[in-house]
Design a protein around this motif. Structure first.
Motif, PDB file in Angstrom:
ATOM      1  N   VAL A 253      45.733 -20.749   2.478  1.00 60.51           N
ATOM      2  CA  VAL A 253      44.288 -20.517   2.373  1.00 60.51           C
ATOM      3  C   VAL A 253      43.770 -20.071   3.740  1.00 60.51           C
ATOM      4  N   ALA A 254      43.076 -18.939   3.784  1.00 57.03           N
ATOM      5  CA  ALA A 254      42.521 -18.395   5.030  1.00 57.03           C
ATOM      6  C   ALA A 254      41.005 -18.344   4.920  1.00 57.03           C
TER       7      ALA A 254
ATOM      8  N   ILE B   5      52.627 -11.656   5.028  1.00 55.89           N
ATOM      9  CA  ILE B   5      51.389 -12.406   4.816  1.00 55.89           C
ATOM     10  C   ILE B   5      51.243 -12.705   3.326  1.00 55.89           C
ATOM     11  N   ARG B   6      50.920 -13.951   3.026  1.00 59.82           N
ATOM     12  CA  ARG B   6      50.552 -14.342   1.664  1.00 59.82           C
ATOM     13  C   ARG B   6      49.373 -15.311   1.785  1.00 59.82           C
ATOM     14  N   ILE B   7      48.172 -14.827   1.524  1.00 60.57           N
ATOM     15  CA  ILE B   7      46.976 -15.662   1.681  1.00 60.57           C
ATOM     16  C   ILE B   7      46.027 -15.462   0.511  1.00 60.57           C
ATOM     17  N   ILE B   8      45.208 -16.471   0.276  1.00 61.13           N
ATOM     18  CA  ILE B   8      43.992 -16.301  -0.517  1.00 61.13           C
ATOM     19  C   ILE B   8      42.824 -16.639   0.406  1.00 61.13           C
ATOM     20  N   ALA B   9      41.686 -16.000   0.139  1.00 53.13           N
ATOM     21  CA  ALA B   9      40.496 -16.201   0.975  1.00 53.13           C
ATOM     22  C   ALA B   9      39.306 -16.520   0.076  1.00 53.13           C
ATOM     23  N   PRO B  10      39.100 -17.800  -0.228  1.00 53.83           N
ATOM     24  CA  PRO B  10      37.929 -18.179  -1.020  1.00 53.83           C
ATOM     25  C   PRO B  10      36.724 -18.415  -0.103  1.00 53.83           C
ATOM     26  N   GLY B  11      35.517 -18.208  -0.631  1.00 52.24           N
ATOM     27  CA  GLY B  11      34.341 -18.496   0.187  1.00 52.24           C
ATOM     28  C   GLY B  11      33.078 -17.878  -0.368  1.00 52.24           C
ATOM     29  N   ARG B  12      31.977 -18.103   0.371  1.00 44.26           N
ATOM     30  CA  ARG B  12      30.665 -17.592  -0.023  1.00 44.26           C
ATOM     31  C   ARG B  12      30.508 -16.140   0.399  1.00 44.26           C
TER      32      ARG B  12
END
Length: 359
Positions: free
Chosen positions: A127-128, A191-198
């Motif tokens: 998670v980034a 790179i293996r990321i997910i970027a959750p957020g507002r």
């Protein structure tokens, strides 16, 4: 002098014998009130000769001080006795159950974020995160969004006033996190990321709000193909909706930061008049995806001739609506306790793949 001595004895005796606070107050008024006995004696000092005042004055003042101190002491004693009596007569039954506190709930958006993190962690994703106030380069330019693109228009983007080296905006997507993650990796690591957020856009209706939540995924490695993208999305959606009959349809589309690009539809069935994810009676768009554009890979510091990748993104609020049956996005932000109680989750309902992310 004899009269002063008698008055002193009478007042102090009455104070000592007072059985309640009301009696003490009555004696105070009788002795020290405007028409009180001691007050009357003090008034006579003005008509005495200097010799008489010198002899009698200290005795009258001493009487007033003695009465005042005795009244305060008796009042304190009576208040303490009253408290002791109350403590002796009142008891607290510690065996009685306490009043139940209203339990709080986890917001569906927070729950879905946890579910996403759990699912993608199992697939090897980290998670980034990144800043919600972004500069123009990270939010647009590095993502191959030209200056003439409609997304840069004032009616879509919230621009911040003030003097800056480059325009500053409330991020319109979490894609800038992808650029920051690539930069941090130095162009040398997978790179293996997910970027959750507002995220923020100037839009508001039943299915759009000025602030909403988004999750984006990014994979950068060597030899990455559309097949890896399709498998990842299919595995994710099966785990999230907890159904094995998830069917995907990829439709050609356009996004500035991916090429080729695809809109991803998921099949649904109609059960009791409602659409349910799973099956293939109809199709519903759920996210956008594609192979990362060469210019975006370059902006992230990677050599596009050696590294490839895919990216995808979808609204977390929309995922929550589809899975848990909400039909109005605006209710997510109203703060209605009744809505939160109905759709919220217990803090102990921690999503796990083994226990079912929707448990």
């Amino acid at each position: 002098m004899t009269d002063l001595d008698h008055l002193r004895q009478d007042l102090l005796g009455s104070i000592e014998a007072a059985s309640g606070l009301e009696a003490v107050e009555a004696i105070r008024i009788h002795a020290l009130g405007k028409q009180g006995a001691v007050t009357g004696l003090l008034k006579t000092l003005g008509g005495m000769s200097p010799e008489e005042r010198q002899e009698t004055g200290p005795r009258i003042h001493g009487l007033r001080e003695a009465v005042t101190e005795a009244l305060a002491a008796r009042k304190s004693t009576l208040e303490r006795l009253a408290m002791d009596a109350r403590l002796a007569s009142e008891t607290l039954d510690m065996t009685l159950p306490v009043d139940a506190l209203a339990p709080g709930t986890v917001h569906p958006v927070s729950q879905v974020m946890d579910e996403l993190a759990e699912i993608f962690a199992d697939l090897g994703f980290a998670v980034a995160t990144g800043p919600e106030i972004e500069d123009d380069w990270h939010n647009f330019t590095a993502l191959n969004i030209p200056e003439t693109h409609p997304a840069r228009a004032m009616h879509d983007t919230f621009y911040l006033a003030g003097e800056h080296e480059q325009p500053m905006v409330l991020r319109t997507h979490t894609s800038p996190v992808q650029i920051r993650a690539m930069k941090a990796a130095g162009g040398e690591k997978p790179i293996r990321i997910i970027a959750p957020g507002r995220t923020y856009r100037s839009d508001s209706d039943a299915t759009h709000t000025p602030m909403f939540h988004q999750v984006e995924g990014l994979v950068i490695d060597k030899g990455i193909t559309l097949g890896h993208l399709k498998w990842t999305l299919e595995t994710f959606l099966k785990a999230f909706f907890e159904r094995d009959d998830i069917v995907l349809r990829l439709r050609p589309s356009y996004f500035p930061f991916t090429e080729p690009s695809a809109e991803v539809d998921v099949g649904f069935s109609v059960v009791n008049g409602k659409r349910v994810i799973g099956g293939s009676e109809g199709w519903m768009e759920v996210l956008g995806s594609g192979m990362v554009h060469r210019k975006v890979i370059e902006a992230g510091g990677y050599d596009p001739d050696k590294w490839q990748g895919f990216a995808f993104g979808c609204g977390i609020d929309r995922l929550a609506m589809l899975k848990y049956g909400m039909d109005d996005l605006r209710a997510f932000f109203d703060g209605d306790l009744r809505w939160l109680k109905h759709y919220g989750f217990s803090a102990l309902d921690v999503p796990t793949l083994s226990g079912g992310v929707g448990a």
